[in-house]
Structure formats: C-alpha cells, structure tokens
Design a protein around this motif. Structure first.
Motif, PDB file in Angstrom:
ATOM      1  N   ALA A   7     -19.911  -4.527   3.804  1.00 38.43           N
ATOM      2  CA  ALA A   7     -19.325  -3.184   3.684  1.00 38.43           C
ATOM      3  C   ALA A   7     -20.231  -2.158   4.340  1.00 38.43           C
ATOM      4  CB  ALA A   7     -19.082  -2.845   2.229  1.00 38.43           C
ATOM      5  N   ARG A  43     -23.451  -4.577  -7.966  1.00 33.15           N
ATOM      6  CA  ARG A  43     -22.342  -4.279  -7.050  1.00 33.15           C
ATOM      7  C   ARG A  43     -22.845  -3.926  -5.661  1.00 33.15           C
ATOM      8  NH1 ARG A  43     -17.400  -2.548  -8.821  1.00 33.15           N
ATOM      9  NH2 ARG A  43     -16.980  -2.511  -6.555  1.00 33.15           N
ATOM     10  N   THR A  83     -21.864  -5.763  -2.362  1.00 27.00           N
ATOM     11  CA  THR A  83     -21.232  -4.960  -1.302  1.00 27.00           C
ATOM     12  C   THR A  83     -21.948  -5.166   0.024  1.00 27.00           C
ATOM     13  OG1 THR A  83     -20.522  -3.305  -2.912  1.00 27.00           O
ATOM     14  CG2 THR A  83     -20.611  -2.619  -0.603  1.00 27.00           C
TER      15      THR A  83
END
Length: 600
Positions: A77, A68, A72
């Motif tokens: 992000a 993840r 990300t």
C-alpha cells in the motif's frame, strides 16, 4: 503518696493491666468496611472506573494499529495509507494520556475524601473507647494505629489504589485484545504468565500475616520507647538503665525479625516475576513463527507482532501491580488494625441508664482485680453523703487510686457494687456520668490550641469572663503574663506551660464542668506546697456544696476534710473525722505524727 497497685512498673514497658493490644479486624470485616467507604463516595468511584476503562481501551489501539501498518506495508500500500494509520495511532495515544490523567485526578480526590472519613471515624472511635480499655491496650498501640497505620492506608488510597486499579483494567484489556487477535496466541501468552500467578499466590498467602506481625512489633516498640522516655527520671533514679536497654534491645530485635520476614517474601516474589515477563512474549513469537511456517495463510506477520507487543505492553501494568503489591498488603494489615478499633469493648450498655435519684455514693462489698490477677480491693464498704468532703489516705499500694477509679466509673468492680443515687456508676451513659462525677489525676494534657480552647473543652458556651474566673479560682494568675491572654497559643512552637500550669488548666476545666462529685487523685501533686494549699482552698470554696473525694498525699488535705478514710492492703481500716482518728491512736494517727511530729 502514689498507689503502687495502679502505677506502671518502670521496669516494664506495658501497663500491668494490658496483657494484649487492641483488636484486629478479620478479613471479612475489613472487606465490608472497604465496601462501605466505596459506597459513601460511589459516584466518584464509578467515574474513576469508567475513565480507567476508556484509557485502557485507548491504549489497546497502539499495538493493533502498528500491526496494521506492518501488514499494510507488506501488502504494498502507499504512503497515504500508512500516514492515516500513524495519525490514528497518535490520536489514540493522546486520548489515552488525557483520560489517564483525568482518571488519576478523580482517583486522588476519591482517595483524599475517603481518607478524611477514615480519620474522622478513627477519632470518633478512639474518643468513644473506655479509658480503661486504652490503658490495658497501651497507648503505643493506639498511637501507632492513629499515625503509622492511618498514614499507610491514606498513601494507598491516594497513590497505590488508583495506580493498581488503572493497571488492573489495562492488564485485562490487553489480555482480551490478544485473544481477539488470535485465541491460540492468547492461550500461549496466558500460559506464560503462570509463573507470576503461582509466585503471587504464594506471596499473598503469607503477606498479610507477616505485615500484621510487623505492625504489632512496631506498636510494641512505640510502647517500649514511650514507657522508657516517659519514666526516664525514675529509671535514672533507680539505676535501671541496663534493664531498660536490655528490654529495648529485645523489642528492637523482634521488629528486626518481623521486617526480615516481609523482606524475605519480597525477595522471593520479585525475581520470579522479572524472569516471567519474557516467557509469554517468547511463547507467542515461537508459536506464531511455527504457525506461519506451517500454514502461511493462517496468520499474518502483523498479527504476531501485535500480539507480542501487547504482551510486552502487559509488563507495564503488571509491574505497577506487583510493585504496589507490597504496599497493598501492608496497608491491608494497617486497615485491619484501624478497623479493629470498632471491635474494642464498648464504653457501656447500649440502653439509656436510669437517672440517679440523688448524689449519694455507695460502695458495698467491693472487690476488684486487674485482668484476672489477685484482688487489690477486699470487701470495701463506704457511704459518701452528698456535699461531703472525704479524704482517702494510706500508704503506697493501699488501693486508693483503684477506689477512685471505681467511684469515677472508669472500672467496674469484680463483685459488690458502686452506685450513685442507686444506679451503678460504671453503667451510666458517658454524658450523664460526666454530669455526676469527674476524676482529676496528676496526669494532665494540654491540647494544641489557645488557652481558651483548652478550657472550653469542659464548657463550650463559656464566656471569656467565665474562663478567667475559673482560672482565678485555681490560682492561675500567670494568665495575666501571657501576651495574648486567653488567645495565647499553647503547644509546640508556642507557649509551653510547665507541669504546674498544665495542672491548673485541668483544674480550671473541672470548675467550668461544675460536676456534682469531684474525685481528686493527687490532682495538685505537681504544684509547690504553697500553691497547692491555695489551690485546694480555692477549689473548696468554688465547689462548696459539692461532693469532693480527695485521694490525699498531703495530710493537710485530710485535716480540712469532713471525714477521713484510711486504706491499707486494699481494705478500709479506719473512717472518721480527723480529730477522732488522731485521738484514736490508730494508723491515721501514726501517719499524722510521722508527717508533723506532734499530736493535735
């Protein structure tokens, strides 16, 4: 005079009555025994499983969160999102550490409690076995099972068992996680493990048999060494060193071959496993890369990395399982040998035997042979009156000790009968048999503990005064020289009684047991003549009114007996009083003249 029919041949490591060892439990019996042990502490086992599952579940979060984080970062992000995922990763790692630690603690406690049950069960079974079964099997086999095999099972319960259980749960969860990420990547990873599966299957089909053979070889070596060291003086006196060394070398060579067999199995398994670890990781990376190039939207880089990390993480639990596989197979074989004690011949009929009507011993038409060999007793008939003192004499190999074992119920005749009060002696239940008949030989044993502990084996409720009186009855005046008296510790690191003192302890136990019939098979052989004479007279006074059968090596014992039975070549050739037999000029008279040189 020893009975050559019953003595061990100093040139042979095994007893002539023991062509085979104790039984070994079959896999189905071993599995049922393992399930009984688990059920005996089922709550702890269930807690251990649950904690291991939770720890494995916590461990799955790491690769997934790392994937993840990659996705990300790739999506642009901010740092805050990455920090949150990193904190979650740290939290799951800490949870896995704590859960694994507590699971290991519970597992070790479960293992120690289960090992205690195995030790207690082994001791109960060993003590319940007929002495004749132990003698035929050889003490080396029983000792190896009670020490090496039980220790191997204990090490598995304490270390290997919990580690393998944790690793197995982790491996299943990791494979499941890969399939959840992507079924295709999961299939690629699973196919990459096929080499490990085939190698393990090949190993498991051969390992138990190989380890059982190694255990049997170790038992044979223990028996060989025990027989050689125990009979060292005899070996030296008869100049049998070369034969004993040759026999030991053959046994050691068999041990070496059995160990090389198990080593060969390991040398095939482990290299294949080491190579196979890299295959599933490479398969997932290749398959994932190909899918991303063909259809970028079908799979993300984070998913491929997470799957590869999962499969790389799989090597740790698989390493644990495969490293412990050898110990598991060895301990499985050991457990089969430990459980085999339950398959040994029972000590007697399950039903409660009838009570003898009196203490008369009757031997009628008895024939006996050891393990299918030729008869060593040939139609012996003998009636022993309650309260009679009977001496049994004869040359070595006459069958005296064999007759004594039959009278004591240690063996049953091949044909004919040996009864006490009309009931077969060998058919009496152990408690009733000990009340009726006690056999004392020149073989003796001093148990670890105090002098009082050694004596209270025969009479647990006896007072110190009664113990001292029993020692006095057998002439054990050395008790007054011990620093702690009855509380003096005996054994390694404490007072070590010599052979004569150990024999007097055994005779004092007989006095405390207070049997109806006492069979003395050279029971004073280790005492010097003066002490032996004093001890025999003291025992005769203490056991006044009891039946005493003395297998005599000193003819003075026969002189004091009510009757004398003379045996030769397994037959009862003469029976009568000392005076009548000497006057008759037969075999007993010849023995008496040989010992004393004059007629009475």
């Amino acid at each position: 005079m020893t009975d050559a029919t019953d003595a061990k041949d100093p040139t042979n490591a095994t007893s002539p009555t023991s062509p085979t060892g104790l039984p070994v439990a079959q896999p189905a019996v071993t599995r049922r025994a393992a399930l009984r042990l688990i059920r005996a502490d089922g709550r702890a086992f269930a807690v251990m499983i649950a904690l291991n599952a939770l720890a494995a579940g916590a461990g799955l979060a790491g690769p997934w969160l790392l994937g993840r984080i990659i996705d990300t970062v790739k999506s642009g992000a901010g740092v805050a999102a990455v920090d949150r995922l990193a904190l979650a990763l740290l939290g799951f790692a800490l949870a896995q550490l704590l859960l694994s630690r507590y699971a290991s603690y519970v597992g070790h406690r479960f293992g120690e409690r289960t090992l205690a049950r195995i030790r207690e069960q082994f001791t109960e079974r060993a003590l319940a076995m007929p002495v004749s079964a132990v003698e035929r099997a050889g003490t080396g086999d029983l000792i190896t099972r009670g020490t090496t095999d039980v220790a191997a099972v204990g090490a598995t319960l304490r270390d290997a068992g919990p580690d393998v259980l944790i690793a197995a749960v982790q491996a299943l969860f990791i494979l499941g996680a890969v399939f959840v990420l992507d079924p295709l990547l999961g299939a690629c990873g699973l196919l990459g493990l096929v080499g490990i599966w085939f190698a393990s299957r090949w190993y498991l089909r051969r390992a138990v048999t190989a380890y059982l053979a190694e255990g049997a070889a170790n038992s044979a070596l223990a028996e060989e060494l025990a027989a050689t060291t125990g009979g060292a003086r005899t070996v030296a006196a008869l100049r049998l060193e070369h034969r004993r060394l040759s026999s030991c070398r053959r046994t050691i060579e068999e041990c070496r071959r059995s160990r090389l067999r198990t080593l060969f199995l390991r040398s095939v398994l482990f290299p294949i496993v080491d190579v196979s670890y890299s295959v599933p990781v490479a398969a997932v990376l290749l398959a994932g890369g190909a899918l991303m190039m063909r259809d970028p939207g079908s799979m993300t880089l984070g998913t491929v990395v997470a799957a590869a990390l999962y499969l790389r993480q799989l090597s740790q639990p698989l390493d644990t399982i495969l490293e412990q596989l050898e110990r598991l197979q060895s301990s499985t074989a050991s457990f089969a040998r430990v459980e085999g004690l339950a398959l040994a011949p029972p000590p007697g009929p399950a039903a409660v035997s009838p009570a003898p009507v009196d203490d008369r011993l009757e031997v009628a038409g008895v024939r006996y042979a050891y393990d299918g060999g030729p008869d060593v007793l040939h139609g012996v008939d003998l009636s022993i009156r309650p309260g009679e003192r009977l001496a049994v004499v004869g040359p070595s190999g006459a069958g005296k000790t064999t007759l004594g074992r039959l009278l004591a119920g240690m063996d049953a005749p091949r044909s004919g009968s040996v009864t006490v009060g009309g009931v077969p002696v060998a058919g009496l239940d152990p408690d009733r048999l000990r009340e009726r008949v006690v056999l004392v030989t020149q073989e003796h044993h001093v148990f670890l503990g105090t002098v009082g502990d050694n004596l209270r084996i025969a009479a647990p409720a006896a007072t110190d005064a009664e113990l001292l009186k029993a020692l006095e009855a057998v002439g054990a005046d050395w008790i007054g020289d011990l620093p702690g008296g009855l509380d003096t510790d005996l054994g390694h690191g404490a007072h070590r009684p010599d052979g004569a003192q150990a024999q007097q302890l055994a005779l004092a136990r007989v006095v405390l047991a207070d049997p109806h019939t006492l069979i003395l098979d050279e029971a004073t052989a280790l005492l010097d003549p003066a002490t032996a004479r004093h001890t025999e007279r003291a025992l005769a006074a203490v056991l006044e009114g009891r039946t005493v059968v003395a297998i005599a090596h000193r003819l003075q014992t026969a002189h004091d007996a009510d009757r004398v039975a003379v045996m030769r070549d397994g037959r009862l050739t003469e029976l009568g009083t000392h005076a009548d037999l000497v006057a008759g000029g037969g075999a007993y008279a010849a023995l008496w003249h040989t010992w004393h040189g004059v007629k009475e």
